[in-house]
Design an enzyme around this catalytic site. Structure first.
Site, PDB file in Angstrom:
ATOM      1  N   CYS A  76       0.869  -1.182   0.000  1.00  0.00           N
ATOM      2  CA  CYS A  76       0.000   0.000   0.000  1.00  0.00           C
ATOM      3  C   CYS A  76       0.903   1.227   0.000  1.00  0.00           C
ATOM      4  O   CYS A  76       1.713   1.403   0.933  1.00  0.00           O
ATOM      5  CB  CYS A  76      -0.860  -0.056   1.265  1.00  0.00           C
ATOM      6  SG  CYS A  76      -1.877   1.394   1.528  1.00  0.00           S
ATOM      7  N   THR A  78       0.026   4.299   0.421  1.00  0.00           N
ATOM      8  CA  THR A  78      -0.397   5.232   1.465  1.00  0.00           C
ATOM      9  C   THR A  78       0.199   4.815   2.823  1.00  0.00           C
ATOM     10  O   THR A  78       0.693   5.665   3.573  1.00  0.00           O
ATOM     11  CB  THR A  78      -1.944   5.267   1.547  1.00  0.00           C
ATOM     12  OG1 THR A  78      -2.458   5.404   0.226  1.00  0.00           O
ATOM     13  CG2 THR A  78      -2.418   6.404   2.395  1.00  0.00           C
ATOM     14  N   CYS A 186      -0.892   3.864  -6.467  1.00  0.00           N
ATOM     15  CA  CYS A 186      -1.798   3.211  -5.514  1.00  0.00           C
ATOM     16  C   CYS A 186      -1.968   1.782  -6.008  1.00  0.00           C
ATOM     17  O   CYS A 186      -2.196   1.567  -7.205  1.00  0.00           O
ATOM     18  CB  CYS A 186      -3.138   3.937  -5.471  1.00  0.00           C
ATOM     19  SG  CYS A 186      -4.423   3.046  -4.564  1.00  0.00           S
TER      20      CYS A 186
END
Ligand code: DGL
Length: 264
Positions: A76, A78, A186
């Site tokens: 991920c 993020t 992403c």
């Protein structure tokens, strides 16, 4: 008890997106057992604060460690850009992260203009700022937050009119800028590559970091003497804390994959 190199690789994401990374890892390292955590209950991470993203990353990492994983892949962008330093400093096992591939795009671009599609949490992170600062000044980077994309993917609406319209809206600034590279920052977005190609055409290259993460995982396993050398009892387990329908669909071609609900 299992020998260290026969223990599973742990992988987590805010949801189903990290399976795009799992597929690369599985293709390169088919003898590895894996445990994947799809934290879909808490998706999207991209709209959360740094503290919230850190807390969720800690929760996922500790669960994978408790399940006996030998290495953790933060699948991920993020979570990586907001939590990787903390995780590496606080847990005693190799931790691999994923960052948007703006560096390779900036080296390969002919027009000197690259686009990046990522979450707000990634684009606003200090790590992303640091990486961007290392890019040659002559390169223009068009940043675009992919608001709403993760939610549609998590809800199984990958191929929908809603998705096409949203993608057209998000990609417009990049197309106007005449970029020749689009970086997918992403891990959910590789599932949108066919639609993105339809919108941007053949002259724009689309890149993501999936293959690079798989290669890095292999290198670290070799370096740490943790690579699996046996095909006996390989298991690929996927835990989700929400409905498992979309995960089942995404993994239907993988006969070894077991999808199960887990409250985490
Ligand atoms: N798949 C994730 C990423 O790579 C997170 C998306 C989200 O939950 O907002 O950034």
């Amino acid at each position: 008890m299992k020998k260290d190199n026969q223990k599973p690789i742990g992988i987590f994401d805010s949801g189903i997106g990290g399976t795009s990374i799992w597929k690369e890892i599985n293709a390169l390292l088919p003898k590895e057992s894996t445990i994947y955590l799809s934290d879909s209950k808490n998706a999207p991470y991209g709209q959360k604060t740094k503290e919230e993203i850190l807390d969720l990353s800690i929760k996922n990492t500790e669960l994978l460690i408790n399940k006996g994983c030998k290495l953790v892949v933060v699948a991920c962008n993020t979570a990586t850009t907001n939590a990787i330093d903390y995780l590496r400093n606080n847990y005693n096992l190799p931790i691999i992260g994923i960052e948007p591939a703006i560096k390779p795009a900036s080296i390969q671009t002919k027009r000197g203009i690259i686009g990046i599609l990522a979450t707000k949490g990634t684009l606003n992170s200090r790590l992303f700022e640091q990486t961007s600062a290392t890019i040659d000044n002559s390169i223009t980077i068009i940043e675009q937050i992919g608001t709403g994309l993760v939610e549609l993917i998590e809800n199984g609406k990958i191929h929908s009119t809603e998705m096409t319209n949203l993608l057209k809206k998000h990609l417009k600034p990049m197309l106007y800028s005449k970029c020749d590279y689009i970086v997918l920052g992403c891990t959910h977005y590789p599932y949108l590559i066919p639609q993105i190609k339809e919108i941007v055409g053949n002259t724009v290259r689309i890149i993501d970091s999936g293959e690079a993460v798989a290669r890095q995982t292999k290198n670290i396993l070799i370096r740490e003497n943790l690579i699996s050398n046996s095909t006996v009892d390989i298991e690929n387990i996927f835990y989700t804390n929400k409905d498992k329908t979309v995960l089942d669909l995404i993994l239907e071609d993988y006969k070894r994959a077991t999808v199960a609900y887990l409250d985490f």
